[in-house]
Write a protein that holds these residues in place. Structure first.
Motif, mmCIF file in Angstrom:
data_model
loop_
_atom_site.group_PDB
_atom_site.id
_atom_site.type_symbol
_atom_site.label_atom_id
_atom_site.label_comp_id
_atom_site.label_asym_id
_atom_site.label_seq_id
_atom_site.Cartn_x
_atom_site.Cartn_y
_atom_site.Cartn_z
ATOM 1 N N VAL A 40 80.715 17.616 -3.446
ATOM 2 C CA VAL A 40 80.663 17.288 -2.020
ATOM 3 C C VAL A 40 79.394 17.849 -1.390
ATOM 4 C CG1 VAL A 40 83.177 17.248 -1.822
ATOM 5 C CG2 VAL A 40 81.943 19.368 -1.329
ATOM 6 N N GLY A 41 79.031 17.239 -0.270
ATOM 7 C CA GLY A 41 78.018 17.782 0.616
ATOM 8 C C GLY A 41 78.672 18.134 1.936
ATOM 9 N N VAL A 42 78.205 19.186 2.591
ATOM 10 C CA VAL A 42 78.836 19.642 3.823
ATOM 11 C C VAL A 42 77.769 19.915 4.871
ATOM 12 C CG1 VAL A 42 78.847 22.051 3.033
ATOM 13 C CG2 VAL A 42 80.432 21.329 4.837
ATOM 14 N N ASP A 43 78.121 19.603 6.108
ATOM 15 C CA ASP A 43 77.211 19.874 7.223
ATOM 16 C C ASP A 43 78.046 20.112 8.473
ATOM 17 O OD1 ASP A 43 74.942 20.304 8.606
ATOM 18 O OD2 ASP A 43 74.171 18.247 8.499
ATOM 19 N N VAL A 81 80.134 11.010 -4.679
ATOM 20 C CA VAL A 81 80.306 9.848 -5.558
ATOM 21 C C VAL A 81 80.997 8.699 -4.835
ATOM 22 C CG1 VAL A 81 81.335 9.019 -7.717
ATOM 23 C CG2 VAL A 81 80.329 11.302 -7.602
ATOM 24 N N THR A 82 82.138 8.979 -4.202
ATOM 25 C CA THR A 82 82.920 7.912 -3.557
ATOM 26 C C THR A 82 82.570 7.711 -2.091
ATOM 27 O OG1 THR A 82 84.714 9.423 -2.920
ATOM 28 C CG2 THR A 82 84.820 8.439 -5.123
ATOM 29 N N LYS A 83 81.773 8.607 -1.494
ATOM 30 C CA LYS A 83 81.388 8.553 -0.083
ATOM 31 C C LYS A 83 82.572 8.744 0.869
ATOM 32 C CE LYS A 83 77.434 5.508 -0.915
ATOM 33 N NZ LYS A 83 76.756 4.241 -0.545
ATOM 34 N N ALA A 84 83.672 9.265 0.362
ATOM 35 C CA ALA A 84 84.808 9.576 1.223
ATOM 36 C C ALA A 84 84.454 10.748 2.132
ATOM 37 C CB ALA A 84 86.039 9.891 0.383
ATOM 38 N N VAL A 85 85.066 10.786 3.316
ATOM 39 C CA VAL A 85 84.745 11.780 4.340
ATOM 40 C C VAL A 85 85.974 12.612 4.645
ATOM 41 C CG1 VAL A 85 83.942 12.125 6.713
ATOM 42 C CG2 VAL A 85 82.996 10.267 5.339
ATOM 43 N N HIS A 86 85.773 13.909 4.840
ATOM 44 C CA HIS A 86 86.831 14.826 5.252
ATOM 45 C C HIS A 86 86.297 15.667 6.403
ATOM 46 C CE1 HIS A 86 90.370 17.491 4.699
ATOM 47 N NE2 HIS A 86 89.524 18.431 5.102
ATOM 48 N N LEU A 87 87.045 15.736 7.505
ATOM 49 C CA LEU A 87 86.622 16.461 8.705
ATOM 50 C C LEU A 87 87.492 17.692 8.903
ATOM 51 C CD1 LEU A 87 86.162 13.416 11.138
ATOM 52 C CD2 LEU A 87 84.444 14.497 9.678
ATOM 53 N N GLU A 88 86.853 18.827 9.164
ATOM 54 C CA GLU A 88 87.557 20.092 9.391
ATOM 55 C C GLU A 88 87.099 20.692 10.713
ATOM 56 O OE1 GLU A 88 89.907 21.979 8.196
ATOM 57 O OE2 GLU A 88 90.426 20.768 6.443
ATOM 58 N N LEU A 89 88.066 21.056 11.554
ATOM 59 C CA LEU A 89 87.761 21.717 12.815
ATOM 60 C C LEU A 89 87.494 23.194 12.556
ATOM 61 C CD1 LEU A 89 87.601 21.213 15.875
ATOM 62 C CD2 LEU A 89 89.998 21.876 16.016
ATOM 63 N N VAL A 90 86.351 23.682 13.035
ATOM 64 C CA VAL A 90 85.929 25.067 12.810
ATOM 65 C C VAL A 90 85.874 25.776 14.161
ATOM 66 C CG1 VAL A 90 84.163 26.567 11.835
ATOM 67 C CG2 VAL A 90 84.579 24.322 10.830
ATOM 68 N N ALA A 91 86.478 26.950 14.220
ATOM 69 C CA ALA A 91 86.622 27.652 15.498
ATOM 70 C C ALA A 91 85.297 28.198 16.016
ATOM 71 C CB ALA A 91 87.637 28.784 15.361
ATOM 72 N N GLU A 119 74.160 13.574 5.988
ATOM 73 C CA GLU A 119 73.508 13.421 7.293
ATOM 74 C C GLU A 119 73.914 12.095 7.937
ATOM 75 O OE1 GLU A 119 71.862 15.527 8.928
ATOM 76 O OE2 GLU A 119 71.177 17.040 7.501
ATOM 77 N N SER A 120 74.058 11.059 7.129
ATOM 78 C CA SER A 120 74.486 9.761 7.646
ATOM 79 C C SER A 120 75.909 9.829 8.180
ATOM 80 C CB SER A 120 74.386 8.700 6.544
ATOM 81 O OG SER A 120 74.869 7.458 6.980
ATOM 82 N N ALA A 121 76.800 10.535 7.457
ATOM 83 C CA ALA A 121 78.182 10.680 7.915
ATOM 84 C C ALA A 121 78.246 11.476 9.215
ATOM 85 C CB ALA A 121 79.023 11.352 6.834
ATOM 86 N N VAL A 122 77.428 12.519 9.321
ATOM 87 C CA VAL A 122 77.389 13.319 10.549
ATOM 88 C C VAL A 122 76.908 12.470 11.718
ATOM 89 C CG1 VAL A 122 76.204 15.224 11.690
ATOM 90 C CG2 VAL A 122 77.129 15.542 9.400
ATOM 91 N N LYS A 123 75.894 11.645 11.490
ATOM 92 C CA LYS A 123 75.387 10.781 12.558
ATOM 93 C C LYS A 123 76.453 9.791 13.015
ATOM 94 C CE LYS A 123 71.770 7.424 13.610
ATOM 95 N NZ LYS A 123 70.592 6.675 13.085
ATOM 96 N N THR A 153 91.472 13.380 12.622
ATOM 97 C CA THR A 153 92.146 12.788 11.481
ATOM 98 C C THR A 153 92.035 11.270 11.498
ATOM 99 O OG1 THR A 153 93.719 14.626 11.488
ATOM 100 C CG2 THR A 153 94.308 12.695 10.194
ATOM 101 N N GLN A 154 92.155 10.674 12.683
ATOM 102 C CA GLN A 154 92.049 9.222 12.777
ATOM 103 C C GLN A 154 90.613 8.742 12.560
ATOM 104 O OE1 GLN A 154 94.134 8.687 16.658
ATOM 105 N NE2 GLN A 154 95.536 7.408 15.478
ATOM 106 N N ILE A 155 89.634 9.508 13.038
ATOM 107 C CA ILE A 155 88.244 9.163 12.769
ATOM 108 C C ILE A 155 87.965 9.235 11.270
ATOM 109 C CG2 ILE A 155 85.850 9.900 13.099
ATOM 110 C CD1 ILE A 155 86.608 10.796 15.894
ATOM 111 N N GLU A 156 88.516 10.234 10.630
ATOM 112 C CA GLU A 156 88.381 10.357 9.176
ATOM 113 C C GLU A 156 88.921 9.114 8.478
ATOM 114 O OE1 GLU A 156 90.905 12.928 6.092
ATOM 115 O OE2 GLU A 156 89.602 14.162 7.348
ATOM 116 N N ALA A 157 90.080 8.607 8.927
ATOM 117 C CA ALA A 157 90.650 7.396 8.340
ATOM 118 C C ALA A 157 89.767 6.182 8.591
ATOM 119 C CB ALA A 157 92.057 7.157 8.891
#
Length: 327
Positions: free
Chosen positions: A18-21, A49-59, A140-144, A169-173
């Motif tokens: 994975v890549g993370v930003d 590899v699959t370009k799947a996205v996972h979003l995590e809320l960080v305090a 970077e594309s996913a963040v944009k 969660t819905q944006i992730e879907a």
């Protein structure tokens, strides 16, 4: 342009590499009396590899908060073997609202602590070269895609913590529902491969909700307001995604005409979230010069006649294989 690195093209299970930003800041509130809005951030994890996205809320922007998000990600998606991240100097030109993020990544203790913690869990944590954001173009594309549309949709609204989690969660879907390529070349097959197939082995779907465009925002309940923001974001992002699929050549070069059986995406601004209008070209309508500008497309709902500017061609694997064989 160089070839893709092995991490991008070697098959693996989703989110093993994975890549993370980070992106933000955003504002959330807690459902307590006189509770002030607090600043938060979102960690965007993208499968290489699959370009799947996972979003995590960080305090907040601390090393402990990032490690906590990594542990939550690993608990739900599985422990990754490789995590790639931006280099500190990529944030030198950060704007005022990103000063804290710049400070976090410029702190030499941060990469040392993260790398040490990852090594104990057998995770290879890598930072891309300095001042080379193109090495992290995938995340970077996913963040944009997430940040631009999220800020345009939410604007100055402050969401409650539960509302923020629901929207993320819905944006992730939504991001994981985007079509990548046809599943097969069968003319009767209208299914496209999406990142969601790698996660749940079937397309991601959404619970039907009524259209809330005609209702003023101040009359919506908390749940309806969340769905209203989601519908607005879907309409903006789906239109932007379809536009990116079309090659903007200003018609200065000729392109190959469409062929019967090609899978295409039909542009439709009125589709609900996570719904894509997929179809197959069944008839071509050439102009006087022999170029195809109108096609007849058959979908699961019926047969439609559309201009080629209103359809987007999905990548065809047979064409790629044919070109590689010719070379």
């Amino acid at each position: 342009m160089a070839d893709l690195p092995p991490e991008r093209v070697t098959p693996c299970i989703p989110f093993q590499r994975v890549g993370v930003d980070y992106c933000g800041p955003f504002w959330i509130a807690f459902p307590h009396r006189r509770a002030r809005p607090t600043k938060c951030f979102v960690a965007v994890y993208v499968c290489l590899v699959t370009k799947a996205v996972h979003l995590e809320l960080v305090a907040d922007l601390t090393t402990q908060a990032f490690l906590a998000s990594l542990k939550r990600f690993s608990s739900r998606r599985g422990k990754p073997s490789l995590v790639m991240c931006d280099n500190a100097t990529n944030f030198v030109g950060a704007r005022r609202e990103l000063d804290e993020l710049c400070t976090l990544f410029n702190n030499q203790q941060f990469p040392r602590t993260i790398s040490a913690e990852a090594a104990e869990s057998n995770i290879d944590f890598r930072f891309i070269p300095a001042r080379s954001p193109n090495f992290g173009g995938l995340w970077e594309s996913a963040v944009k895609s997430f940040k631009t549309l999220f800020k345009r949709t939410i604007g100055t609204h402050t969401l409650l913590y539960d509302e923020m989690q629901t929207v993320l969660t819905q944006i992730e879907a939504v991001l994981n529902s985007r079509p990548l390529t046809p599943v097969s070349n069968d003319p009767n097959d209208y299914e496209a491969l999406t990142p969601g197939h790698f996660l749940i082995q079937r397309p991601l779907t959404a619970i039907p909700e009524p259209d809330l465009d005609d209702i003023p925002v101040n009359r919506l309940s908390a749940w309806q307001r969340t769905q209203y923001f989601m519908q607005c974001l879907w309409k903006k992002w789906s239109a932007q995604y379809l536009s990116n699929l079309q090659n903007r050549t200003k018609w200065t070069k000729e392109r190959d005409n469409l062929t019967a059986g090609t899978m295409v995406l039909l542009k439709d601004e009125n589709l609900p979230p996570l719904k894509w209008q997929l179809g197959r070209v069944v008839e071509l309508h050439p102009g006087s010069d022999g170029n195809i500008r109108v096609v007849t497309v058959r979908t699961m709902e019926g047969i439609y006649r559309r201009a080629i500017s209103k359809v987007c061609i999905l990548p065809i694997r047979d064409n790629i294989n044919a070109s590689s064989e010719e070379n």
